[in-house]
Design an enzyme around this catalytic site. Structure first.
Site, PDB file in Angstrom:
ATOM      1  N   HIS A  25     -23.591   2.292 -70.191  1.00 23.75           N
ATOM      2  CA  HIS A  25     -23.828   2.657 -68.923  1.00 23.75           C
ATOM      3  C   HIS A  25     -24.682   1.483 -68.029  1.00 23.75           C
ATOM      4  O   HIS A  25     -24.395   1.352 -66.769  1.00 23.75           O
ATOM      5  CB  HIS A  25     -24.745   3.991 -68.679  1.00 23.75           C
ATOM      6  CG  HIS A  25     -23.871   5.138 -69.498  1.00 23.75           C
ATOM      7  ND1 HIS A  25     -24.532   5.635 -70.324  1.00 23.75           N
ATOM      8  CD2 HIS A  25     -22.884   5.566 -69.244  1.00 23.75           C
ATOM      9  CE1 HIS A  25     -23.934   6.785 -70.654  1.00 23.75           C
ATOM     10  NE2 HIS A  25     -22.701   6.673 -70.039  1.00 23.75           N
ATOM     11  N   LYS A  29     -20.374  21.693 -70.326  1.00 23.01           N
ATOM     12  CA  LYS A  29     -20.902  21.028 -71.604  1.00 23.01           C
ATOM     13  C   LYS A  29     -22.552  21.405 -71.518  1.00 23.01           C
ATOM     14  O   LYS A  29     -23.225  21.510 -70.506  1.00 23.01           O
ATOM     15  CB  LYS A  29     -20.691  19.365 -71.631  1.00 23.01           C
ATOM     16  CG  LYS A  29     -19.286  19.296 -71.968  1.00 23.01           C
ATOM     17  CD  LYS A  29     -19.320  17.672 -72.458  1.00 23.01           C
ATOM     18  CE  LYS A  29     -19.113  16.675 -71.489  1.00 23.01           C
ATOM     19  NZ  LYS A  29     -19.128  15.346 -71.859  1.00 23.01           N
ATOM     20  N   ARG A  34     -13.575   2.374 -70.607  1.00 22.57           N
ATOM     21  CA  ARG A  34     -13.836   1.636 -71.658  1.00 22.57           C
ATOM     22  C   ARG A  34     -12.423   1.443 -72.641  1.00 22.57           C
ATOM     23  O   ARG A  34     -12.225   0.643 -73.156  1.00 22.57           O
ATOM     24  CB  ARG A  34     -14.749   2.609 -72.628  1.00 22.57           C
ATOM     25  CG  ARG A  34     -16.200   2.706 -72.104  1.00 22.57           C
ATOM     26  CD  ARG A  34     -16.811   3.836 -72.818  1.00 22.57           C
ATOM     27  NE  ARG A  34     -16.395   5.171 -72.377  1.00 22.57           N
ATOM     28  CZ  ARG A  34     -16.462   6.405 -72.941  1.00 22.57           C
ATOM     29  NH1 ARG A  34     -17.302   6.475 -73.752  1.00 22.57           N
ATOM     30  NH2 ARG A  34     -15.996   7.299 -72.412  1.00 22.57           N
TER      31      ARG A  34
HETATM   32  N1  COA Z   1     -20.541   3.082 -71.673  1.00 16.67           N
HETATM   33  C1  COA Z   1     -20.776   3.811 -72.773  1.00 16.67           C
HETATM   34  N2  COA Z   1     -20.512   5.225 -72.631  1.00 16.67           N
HETATM   35  C2  COA Z   1     -19.826   5.544 -71.416  1.00 16.67           C
HETATM   36  C3  COA Z   1     -19.439   4.874 -70.354  1.00 16.67           C
HETATM   37  C4  COA Z   1     -20.027   3.375 -70.669  1.00 16.67           C
HETATM   38  N3  COA Z   1     -19.746   2.371 -69.606  1.00 16.67           N
HETATM   39  N4  COA Z   1     -18.979   5.229 -69.112  1.00 16.67           N
HETATM   40  C5  COA Z   1     -18.843   6.775 -69.809  1.00 16.67           C
HETATM   41  N5  COA Z   1     -19.202   6.854 -71.002  1.00 16.67           N
HETATM   42  C6  COA Z   1     -19.326   7.902 -71.792  1.00 16.67           C
HETATM   43  C7  COA Z   1     -20.253   8.851 -71.706  1.00 16.67           C
HETATM   44  O1  COA Z   1     -21.590   8.232 -72.715  1.00 16.67           O
HETATM   45  C8  COA Z   1     -19.828  10.231 -71.992  1.00 16.67           C
HETATM   46  O2  COA Z   1     -19.832  10.392 -73.507  1.00 16.67           O
HETATM   47  P1  COA Z   1     -19.968  11.696 -73.969  1.00 16.67           P
HETATM   48  O3  COA Z   1     -18.555  12.614 -73.613  1.00 16.67           O
HETATM   49  O4  COA Z   1     -19.859  11.422 -75.448  1.00 16.67           O
HETATM   50  O5  COA Z   1     -21.194  12.466 -73.570  1.00 16.67           O
HETATM   51  C9  COA Z   1     -18.629  10.125 -71.363  1.00 16.67           C
HETATM   52  O6  COA Z   1     -18.046   8.912 -71.309  1.00 16.67           O
HETATM   53  C10 COA Z   1     -18.326  10.746 -70.228  1.00 16.67           C
HETATM   54  O7  COA Z   1     -19.661  10.673 -69.649  1.00 16.67           O
HETATM   55  P2  COA Z   1     -20.205  10.483 -68.142  1.00 16.67           P
HETATM   56  O8  COA Z   1     -19.902   9.047 -67.811  1.00 16.67           O
HETATM   57  O9  COA Z   1     -21.440  10.827 -67.824  1.00 16.67           O
HETATM   58  O10 COA Z   1     -19.032  11.190 -67.323  1.00 16.67           O
HETATM   59  P3  COA Z   1     -18.999  12.638 -67.246  1.00 16.67           P
HETATM   60  O11 COA Z   1     -17.764  13.050 -67.641  1.00 16.67           O
HETATM   61  O12 COA Z   1     -20.440  13.474 -68.141  1.00 16.67           O
HETATM   62  O13 COA Z   1     -19.340  13.027 -65.605  1.00 16.67           O
HETATM   63  C11 COA Z   1     -18.888  13.695 -63.405  1.00 16.67           C
HETATM   64  C12 COA Z   1     -18.452  13.286 -64.969  1.00 16.67           C
HETATM   65  C13 COA Z   1     -20.542  14.016 -63.452  1.00 16.67           C
HETATM   66  C14 COA Z   1     -18.718  12.308 -62.648  1.00 16.67           C
HETATM   67  C15 COA Z   1     -17.976  14.702 -62.936  1.00 16.67           C
HETATM   68  O14 COA Z   1     -18.122  15.940 -63.558  1.00 16.67           O
HETATM   69  C16 COA Z   1     -18.641  15.110 -61.370  1.00 16.67           C
HETATM   70  O15 COA Z   1     -18.438  14.413 -60.445  1.00 16.67           O
HETATM   71  N6  COA Z   1     -19.318  16.190 -61.341  1.00 16.67           N
HETATM   72  C17 COA Z   1     -19.900  16.819 -60.065  1.00 16.67           C
HETATM   73  C18 COA Z   1     -19.205  17.912 -59.570  1.00 16.67           C
HETATM   74  C19 COA Z   1     -17.683  17.553 -59.006  1.00 16.67           C
HETATM   75  O16 COA Z   1     -17.906  16.992 -57.815  1.00 16.67           O
HETATM   76  N7  COA Z   1     -16.755  17.883 -59.590  1.00 16.67           N
HETATM   77  C20 COA Z   1     -15.326  17.337 -59.143  1.00 16.67           C
HETATM   78  C21 COA Z   1     -14.882  16.216 -59.857  1.00 16.67           C
HETATM   79  S1  COA Z   1     -13.557  15.623 -59.380  1.00 16.67           S
END
Ligand code: COA
Length: 163
Positions: A18, A42, A91
């Site tokens: 990140h 989650k 990724r």
């Molecule tokens: N390096 C390492 N890991 C990474 C990474 C990177 N560059 N980018 C993503 N990841 C991993 C994270 O660690 C996470 O791993 P896990 O699933 O094992 O926990 C996974 O990829 C996804 O995590 P993250 O990037 O935090 O995304 P998310 O899926 O948790 O977040 C939101 C999604 C928060 C952006 C999305 O749900 C959102 O926008 N929510 C707000 C409500 C909304 O508007 N919803 C409609 C969206 S269209």
């Protein structure tokens, strides 16, 4: 023009992957807001406040980078912050489908609100392509070495939680 980007995620917890994306985004945009939120459906290991704190510690002193939390729709938060872009890390091909859906949904929602919000994808350094928050938590739980994957404060916090 002040070009603000939002880097959203659940960051449970923040990893070097990140941080690599934030560093790259900060090199392109005038400012980057790391926007921490609860993932839909989650359960998280760290409460929202602590996820913000840990990310904040990791980027302390980084110019033009701030860390905040938000609830609700990302597009509403981005509009409130006058952001022009959402930044996400890609990724591997396996990330693509979910990201593609989110980007198009966010584009649709922002258009309906009369704004235009683009999603910009960045590739992390190849040494982080296999890294995820879940894997880090699992390795920590099984007493594996996580120092290489997360900042020191996250390492300490994970060890405390897992005890
Ligand atoms: N390096 C390492 N890991 C990474 C990474 C990177 N560059 N980018 C993503 N990841 C991993 C994270 O660690 C996470 O791993 P896990 O699933 O094992 O926990 C996974 O990829 C996804 O995590 P993250 O990037 O935090 O995304 P998310 O899926 O948790 O977040 C939101 C999604 C928060 C952006 C999305 O749900 C959102 O926008 N929510 C707000 C409500 C909304 O508007 N919803 C409609 C969206 S269209």
């Amino acid at each position: 023009m002040n070009r603000i980007a939002i880097y959203p995620g659940s960051f449970d917890p923040v990893t070097h992957g990140h941080l690599d994306i934030v560093r790259r985004a900060a090199g392109i945009f005038d400012s980057v807001i790391v926007a921490v939120t609860d993932p839909g459906g989650k359960k998280t290991l760290f409460p929202l406040r602590e996820r913000v704190e840990l990310f904040g510690k990791a980027v302390r002193g980084w110019p033009r980078v701030s860390v905040q939390s938000f609830k609700g729709l990302l597009v509403d938060y981005a509009t409130e912050k006058k952001a022009c872009a959402i930044v996400r890390g890609l990724r591997a091909v396996s990330d693509f489908e979910y990201e593609f859906q989110m980007a198009l949904m966010n584009r649709h929602l922002s258009k309906r609100r009369g704004s235009s919000l683009e999603t910009v994808y960045m590739m992390p350094d190849e040494s982080y392509t296999y890294l995820s928050s879940s894997l880090v938590k699992e390795v920590a739980r099984l007493k594996g070495d996580i120092d290489h994957f997360v900042p020191p404060a996250v390492c300490t916090a994970l060890k405390k939680y897992i005890k």
